[in-house]
Design a protein around this motif. Structure first.
Motif, PDB file in Angstrom:
ATOM      1  N   ASN A 166       0.813  -1.217   0.000  1.00 20.22           N
ATOM      2  CA  ASN A 166       0.000   0.000   0.000  1.00 20.22           C
ATOM      3  C   ASN A 166       0.844   1.263   0.000  1.00 20.22           C
ATOM      4  N   ARG A 167       2.060   1.158   0.559  1.00 19.35           N
ATOM      5  CA  ARG A 167       2.921   2.335   0.603  1.00 19.35           C
ATOM      6  C   ARG A 167       3.315   2.804  -0.795  1.00 19.35           C
ATOM      7  N   ILE A 168       3.433   1.884  -1.745  1.00 13.69           N
ATOM      8  CA  ILE A 168       3.790   2.270  -3.108  1.00 13.69           C
ATOM      9  C   ILE A 168       2.621   3.003  -3.771  1.00 13.69           C
ATOM     10  N   SER A 169       1.407   2.572  -3.500  1.00  9.75           N
ATOM     11  CA  SER A 169       0.241   3.317  -4.002  1.00  9.75           C
ATOM     12  C   SER A 169       0.214   4.723  -3.422  1.00  9.75           C
ATOM     13  N   GLU A 170       0.563   4.848  -2.151  1.00 11.93           N
ATOM     14  CA  GLU A 170       0.616   6.169  -1.524  1.00 11.93           C
ATOM     15  C   GLU A 170       1.734   7.013  -2.125  1.00 11.93           C
ATOM     16  N   LEU A 171       2.865   6.379  -2.439  1.00 10.19           N
ATOM     17  CA  LEU A 171       3.962   7.112  -3.090  1.00 10.19           C
ATOM     18  C   LEU A 171       3.525   7.629  -4.450  1.00 10.19           C
ATOM     19  N   ARG A 172       2.847   6.794  -5.230  1.00  9.62           N
ATOM     20  CA  ARG A 172       2.379   7.240  -6.545  1.00  9.62           C
ATOM     21  C   ARG A 172       1.400   8.404  -6.416  1.00  9.62           C
ATOM     22  N   ASP A 173       0.499   8.310  -5.449  1.00  7.63           N
ATOM     23  CA  ASP A 173      -0.451   9.410  -5.244  1.00  7.63           C
ATOM     24  C   ASP A 173       0.283  10.701  -4.891  1.00  7.63           C
ATOM     25  N   PHE A 174       1.298  10.595  -4.039  1.00 10.74           N
ATOM     26  CA  PHE A 174       2.073  11.776  -3.659  1.00 10.74           C
ATOM     27  C   PHE A 174       2.781  12.373  -4.871  1.00 10.74           C
ATOM     28  N   LEU A 175       3.427  11.532  -5.673  1.00 10.25           N
ATOM     29  CA  LEU A 175       4.130  12.014  -6.860  1.00 10.25           C
ATOM     30  C   LEU A 175       3.172  12.681  -7.842  1.00 10.25           C
ATOM     31  N   ASP A 176       1.979  12.115  -7.993  1.00 12.51           N
ATOM     32  CA  ASP A 176       1.008  12.669  -8.942  1.00 12.51           C
ATOM     33  C   ASP A 176       0.373  13.960  -8.445  1.00 12.51           C
ATOM     34  N   SER A 177       0.478  14.229  -7.152  1.00 16.30           N
ATOM     35  CA  SER A 177      -0.098  15.465  -6.605  1.00 16.30           C
ATOM     36  C   SER A 177       0.933  16.587  -6.536  1.00 16.30           C
ATOM     37  N   ALA A 178       2.212  16.239  -6.608  1.00 11.31           N
ATOM     38  CA  ALA A 178       3.282  17.212  -6.352  1.00 11.31           C
ATOM     39  C   ALA A 178       3.858  17.733  -7.666  1.00 11.31           C
ATOM     40  N   HIS A 179       3.052  18.435  -8.435  1.00 14.10           N
ATOM     41  CA  HIS A 179       3.499  18.932  -9.739  1.00 14.10           C
ATOM     42  C   HIS A 179       4.404  20.146  -9.644  1.00 14.10           C
TER      43      HIS A 179
END
Length: 429
Positions: A3-16
């Protein structure tokens, strides 16, 4: 998938942008009960308290106060900015087409920026009845593109190109009818008249996990948002010790760290001094029992060009945390800090790799040695093995992202005590 990798992807996609990254971290901290400290206010701190502050919307420092009298600080420092293109004031170029004039921010690989849908994100300063308000802005649509020249018009394009950013890399916004429309779009999105802005182009492709076994992650801004995220996870999940854990996220690393939000400012020094003053602690004694990890990704052994790496010190994706060395002190790791980190990682069952530049290929520097000029403590430079550093879309290992979380949790769950004779005791929680 963890689940941490899904959270990492969400963070990367929000941090433009760096501003969006710091906003996402702020929300993350507040969800965990951290109290925001305005920099211009008087700070009253209590044992057991959890706090964070920001500067300029692009730098953040968070810390916790243990219930016991602390010995020192356990700190990590990473950066949330990335190389790219910054939008100029009066940036529209009109004619047959409407293009945008930009300037480079940091040193990027230019070619990958071409022929990709792009948009713009950052902060805008908006005029309001109460004064000037800073607001986040992210145009969530495929807004522009930098078109390549056809091979028929440049037969040598595959023989190497010297890109001129003032000619070859101007984004196409629309036809001549698009003139003047960008400002309208920006102000509609911002909700008011824009008096100033710090806006950057970003690629629209989302973070993805790929490979035969799903072993790789690719995204924009892995350098250094992956380390920002991993350090934050370790910070939030660590147990209380006899040290004050400190999470530092700086701006401006890609251009020398020389801003008021960068590592070459008094920001961290000021925060540590204010903490010690509020708790009636001796700052200098605290620093003698402190350590910092400068977390910034490292060059992985390249699959097609292994000759570019040092033969015996070339980290590979998926093989663990990277400990970075440089004899000329571009990295801060020395024997003492390496020994401490290796012992902590061994206890956490996190493998450690080593990185040196090839002797005739000097690499880049990072914020560790810069920060030490303001806050002098035991320090090591770490990172994760990465491919295509400073591309607009970079690649690293899924496993290593999790190793960093575990290593930082173990680091923050430790405290240090120096013996005065060059010795160091690692105190578990």
């Amino acid at each position: 998938m963890d689940n941490r990798i899904s959270e990492l992807r969400d963070f990367l996609d929000s941090a433009h942008s760096v501003y969006h990254a710091v906003a996402a971290l702020s929300w993350m901290l507040e969800d965990e009960g951290y109290q925001f400290l305005p920099e211009g206010a008087q700070w009253t701190l209590y044992p057991g308290g959890k706090y964070y502050m920001t500067r300029g919307g692009s730098a953040l420092i968070a810390f916790r106060i243990p219930e016991v009298v602390p010995l020192g600080f356990m700190m990590s420092a990473a950066h949330a900015d990335r190389p790219g293109f910054k939008l100029k004031e009066n940036g529209e170029l009109t004619g047959t087409y409407t293009r945008l004039s930009t300037e480079r921010y940091g040193g990027m690989i230019m070619a990958p920026w071409l022929d990709r849908p792009l948009s713009v994100a950052g902060r805008v300063l908006v005029e309001t009845e109460d004064g000037i308000e800073s607001r986040l802005l992210d145009i969530d649509r495929d807004l522009m593109l930098i078109p390549n020249v056809a091979i028929h018009m440049n037969r040598k394009v595959n023989e190497g190109v010297a890109w001129n950013p003032g000619v070859d890399l101007l984004p196409l916004l629309g036809s001549k009818n698009a003139a003047g429309h960008l400002q309208t779009i920006l102000e509609r999105e911002a909700g008011g008249k824009i008096l100033g802005h710090d806006l950057y182009l970003y690629v629209r492709q989302k973070a993805t996990v790929w490979g035969i076994d799903g072993e790789y992650i690719s995204a924009a801004g892995l350098d250094d948002l992956e380390c920002v995220w991993g350090c934050t996870q370790g910070f939030l999940n660590a147990q209380e010790t006899r040290s004050i854990p400190v999470l530092c996220v700086f701006d401006s690393e890609e251009v020398g760290s020389c801003s008021a939000q960068g590592a070459d400012s008094a920001l961290l020094e000021d925060v540590l001094e204010r903490v010690c003053k509020a708790l009636e602690l001796d700052l200098h004694a605290m620093l003698s029992n402190s350590m910092m990890l400068s977390a910034d990704n490292a060059h992985a052994l390249h699959p097609n060009h292994p000759e570019l790496s040092d033969a015996n010190n070339a980290p590979t994706p998926g093989s663990g945390l990277v400990l970075k060395y440089n004899g000329n002190l571009k990295y801060t790791t020395d024997g003492a800090s390496a020994a401490v980190l290796k012992k902590i990682c061994a206890e956490a069952q996190v493998p450690v790799q080593t990185y040196y530049n090839r002797a005739d290929l000097p690499g880049g520097s990072t914020l560790g040695s810069i920060s030490l000029s303001h806050v002098s403590v035991l320090s090591a430079d770490i990172g994760l093995a990465q491919l295509a550093m400073h591309s607009c879309y970079e690649t690293a290992s899924v496993a290593d992202a999790l190793y960093l979380c575990d290593a930082m949790q173990a680091f923050y769950s430790s405290a240090l005590q120096t013996t005065g004779e060059g010795g160091i005791r690692i105190l578990a929680n």
